[in-house]
Design a protein around this motif. Sequence first.
Motif, short mmCIF file in Angstrom:
data_model
loop_
_atom_site.label_atom_id
_atom_site.label_comp_id
_atom_site.label_asym_id
_atom_site.label_seq_id
_atom_site.Cartn_x
_atom_site.Cartn_y
_atom_site.Cartn_z
N UNK A 132 -60.88 38.80 -44.67
CA UNK A 132 -61.02 39.18 -43.27
C UNK A 132 -59.75 39.75 -42.69
N UNK A 133 -58.61 39.13 -43.04
CA UNK A 133 -57.32 39.62 -42.53
C UNK A 133 -57.05 41.03 -43.02
N UNK A 134 -57.29 41.29 -44.33
CA UNK A 134 -57.03 42.61 -44.90
C UNK A 134 -57.95 43.66 -44.26
N UNK A 135 -59.21 43.33 -44.11
CA UNK A 135 -60.15 44.29 -43.53
C UNK A 135 -59.80 44.58 -42.07
N UNK A 136 -59.38 43.57 -41.33
CA UNK A 136 -58.97 43.81 -39.94
C UNK A 136 -57.74 44.69 -39.88
N UNK A 137 -56.77 44.43 -40.75
CA UNK A 137 -55.55 45.23 -40.73
C UNK A 137 -55.82 46.67 -41.12
N UNK A 153 -47.92 55.12 -32.90
CA UNK A 153 -46.48 54.90 -33.04
C UNK A 153 -45.78 55.99 -33.85
N UNK A 154 -46.56 56.91 -34.34
CA UNK A 154 -45.96 58.00 -35.11
C UNK A 154 -45.65 57.63 -36.53
N UNK A 155 -46.42 56.73 -37.12
CA UNK A 155 -46.24 56.37 -38.52
C UNK A 155 -45.44 55.10 -38.68
N UNK A 156 -45.36 54.64 -39.94
CA UNK A 156 -44.64 53.41 -40.23
C UNK A 156 -45.52 52.19 -40.11
N UNK A 157 -45.14 51.12 -40.76
CA UNK A 157 -45.92 49.88 -40.78
C UNK A 157 -45.33 48.92 -39.75
N UNK A 158 -46.10 48.55 -38.73
CA UNK A 158 -45.54 47.66 -37.70
C UNK A 158 -45.28 46.26 -38.25
N UNK A 159 -44.23 45.64 -37.75
CA UNK A 159 -43.91 44.27 -38.17
C UNK A 159 -44.93 43.30 -37.56
N UNK A 160 -45.36 42.31 -38.33
CA UNK A 160 -46.34 41.35 -37.79
C UNK A 160 -45.73 40.53 -36.66
N UNK A 161 -46.54 40.24 -35.65
CA UNK A 161 -46.08 39.41 -34.53
C UNK A 161 -46.03 37.96 -34.96
N UNK A 162 -44.99 37.25 -34.53
CA UNK A 162 -44.82 35.84 -34.86
C UNK A 162 -44.58 35.08 -33.56
N UNK A 163 -45.48 34.11 -33.27
CA UNK A 163 -45.37 33.33 -32.03
C UNK A 163 -44.99 31.90 -32.38
N UNK A 164 -43.92 31.37 -31.79
CA UNK A 164 -43.50 29.99 -32.09
C UNK A 164 -44.56 28.98 -31.66
N UNK A 165 -44.79 27.96 -32.50
CA UNK A 165 -45.71 26.87 -32.18
C UNK A 165 -45.01 25.53 -32.10
N UNK A 166 -44.04 25.32 -32.97
CA UNK A 166 -43.27 24.08 -33.01
C UNK A 166 -42.01 24.37 -33.81
N UNK A 167 -41.11 23.41 -33.88
CA UNK A 167 -39.88 23.63 -34.63
C UNK A 167 -40.20 23.95 -36.10
N UNK A 168 -39.80 25.14 -36.54
CA UNK A 168 -40.03 25.57 -37.92
C UNK A 168 -41.43 26.07 -38.18
N UNK A 169 -42.25 26.25 -37.14
CA UNK A 169 -43.65 26.62 -37.32
C UNK A 169 -44.00 27.75 -36.36
N UNK A 170 -44.64 28.82 -36.88
CA UNK A 170 -45.03 29.96 -36.05
C UNK A 170 -46.45 30.39 -36.40
#
Length: 813
Positions: free
Chosen positions: A291-296, A307-324
């Motif tokens: 599912x993740x691959x097909x969505x991407x 954006x004019x090309x290039x692969x965008x960096x994945x978004x990372x949202x903090x959830x807890x210490x050491x966990x996103x």
Amino acid sequence: MTSTDTHDQAEDSGPDGYAAARLRLLTEKARSGPPRRSALAGLTDEWLAGLFAAGAPGARGISLVAVGGYGRAELSPRSDLDLLLLHDGSAPQAVSALADRLWYPVWDLGLALDHSVRTPAEARRTAGEDLKVQLGLLDARHVAGDLGLTTALRTTVLADWRNQAPKRLPALRELCEERAERQGELQYLLEPDLKEAHGGLRDATALRAVAASWLADAPREGLAEARGRLLDVRDALHLSTGRATDRLALQEQDQVAAELGLLDADALLRQVYEAARVIAYAGDVTWREVGRVLRSRSVRPRLRAMLGGGKPAPERSPLAEGVVEQDGEVVLARAARPDRDSVLPLRAAAAAAQAGLPLSLHAVRRMAAGARALPSPWPAEARQQLLTLLGSGRPTVDVWEALEAEGLISLLLPDWDRVRCRPQRNAVHLWTVDRHLIETAVRASAFTRRVSRPDLLLIAALLHDIGKGWPGDHSVAGEVIARDVAARIGFDADDVTVIATLVRHHLLLVETATRRDLDDPATVRAVAEAVGSQSTLELLHALTEADALATGPAAWSSWRASLVADLVKRVSAVLAGQAPPDPEAAAPTAQHERLALEAVATGAPVLSLRAQTEPPAEPSDDPEPLGVELIVAVPDQPGVLPAVAGVLAMHRLTVRTAELRALDLPDGVDGSVLLLDWRVAAEYGSLPQATRLRADLVRALDGSLDISGRLAERDAAYPRRRGVVAPPPRVTVAPAASRHATVIEVRAQDAPGLLFRIGRALEDAGVRVRSAHASTLGANAVDAFYVTGPEGLPLPGEEAVAVARKLEEMLRA
């Protein structure tokens, strides 16, 4: 087996030579598992190749192709032969004649055959129209004839599959989900279908197809071994039954276990469950990745254009210490150090459950690779994170399974290994022991607002059946384990005692409420002494409901909830210092007195039927009926209990609770009246009219109604289906259960007329039934009878044991 050995065994290409060689191979004890499956496929290849050569010597443009399981060279003793006769279309008559030369010998041997005759274009077109055909062709293997024709088809089919994967994989996932909905989860079923159930062989084949698409791949660690274990079990099932079956029926399990050299059927089921769990978890991870691959793929072209090309960096949202959070999964932060942060697995799990997100496979494996055991006692943060995880509701299940798949639960709670994948041979239970414990925690999380110590409730829910991995009474063993685990987790001595008490007595409320006389002061006092405090009673009430709801639909109802609530109210009063009321001093209600006087005046039974409903514990638009209150007043005489129970059985009424007692009449009224206050429910259809019940009861009491004969006629007209042999009934005397009567407890297979047979046996034994309490869980009846001698006193010890023994002998007959 080498090709020379196989050829020697199948030197005669006729059916007799192949059949003899096949029989020798299947009865060869030294060879089993993958070597036998491969040898059987090789033997079959030699035989079919001989038939092909005899039917089409030197033929070009024709080949014989094995597909599906046979294509994978995985033939179980009774497997179908999946064959495709592939041809280039140049000689249709010769192909038709060759097909007859191939198919008829297979049928003559009684082997199941799934066959087709197609050109490459037809095979490709059919695969494009039928997903199941395409999946079978992914495992196509050349058997005989034109190798180039087979190779070209394989190449084309694989290319089509990879090109069509974005459309075909969602359809394959839907097929898997529909099958799971229909067949259930293999890792929890008592009679699982090894092939069709979720986590079975078909799911393992689907994962191979996903890998062949090059779009995503399944976690490979342990997957081949799990699949091989299920195939070994299927082989043993085929050999022990002599049938082409994939369903592991209860009556076959001991024999299959013996075929595999396992201790017993429980050991067999545990291995099946463990294999299924590996496959099911691999499937969950793989389909999430698909599912993740097909969505991407659907989003990236638009992003690149913007954006004019290039692969965008994945978004990372903090959830807890050491966990996103990243791409809809919970992953570790780049700076996370699992080898230095022993609380990280619990923190990540709690964050994932709270967010309702899955734990990334990569994150779980990183934590498992570097995980360190927590110190004893645990640090406060670890205990708090465990409680947060357990209190997160339904998302807890998937997160817990992700930790368990990589061994993190066993590291945190070593005692968990004893209950992991442990079957529960009781149809009332939906889950294995370990899953039931998590389901109970999920249910308990909904009750945390109604108790003063939700932390103790959640831990007790997690541990209440932990003793099922040990011999003896699981509540007794569980108390010892719970003390150790609770102390290790970091609870203080007082809290450890409460948790141990909850585990020891987690069945106390429901068993007492449904099987004991709540009007007997000894009953309520015994529960109060076991519980000890109002706060523990509050926790035990919530745990009782959570446990029952997590067991299955048959374990809880508004009726059971009302009985437990009544008991809790009475025990709470005793704990507050109030004495329980004396049932002997209780005055009859106006209705009871009216019916009793009418019975005395008429010299015949009088009865009243009144529907009872009560709002369920949770809000609902459709309150569950608690049954119908049946009150019967009868002039005192022998045989009242079996007469009433027999009439109710004849009218297909199920007894939920039953009380029988002598009623004191007003001054000046001669005679003695027995009052029966019962709760009944119709098995199906509407309730019978009270006038019909009364007429039949009159006849039953005067001996003109042959209840035994009527029930026997009904049983003969509707014979029971052949099923699992029920365990034998058990009758025991409950020690010190009441000061007023002897309590005899009966555990037996529920059946129409059971209460009638018990009542008649007790009458024959010369004892009086003071009250009866019927309880049914699935197919099991657990009934308690408060009995006295003719003078109204409890039975002496030896006499009570003798009555129980005679009753058990009657039920076994």
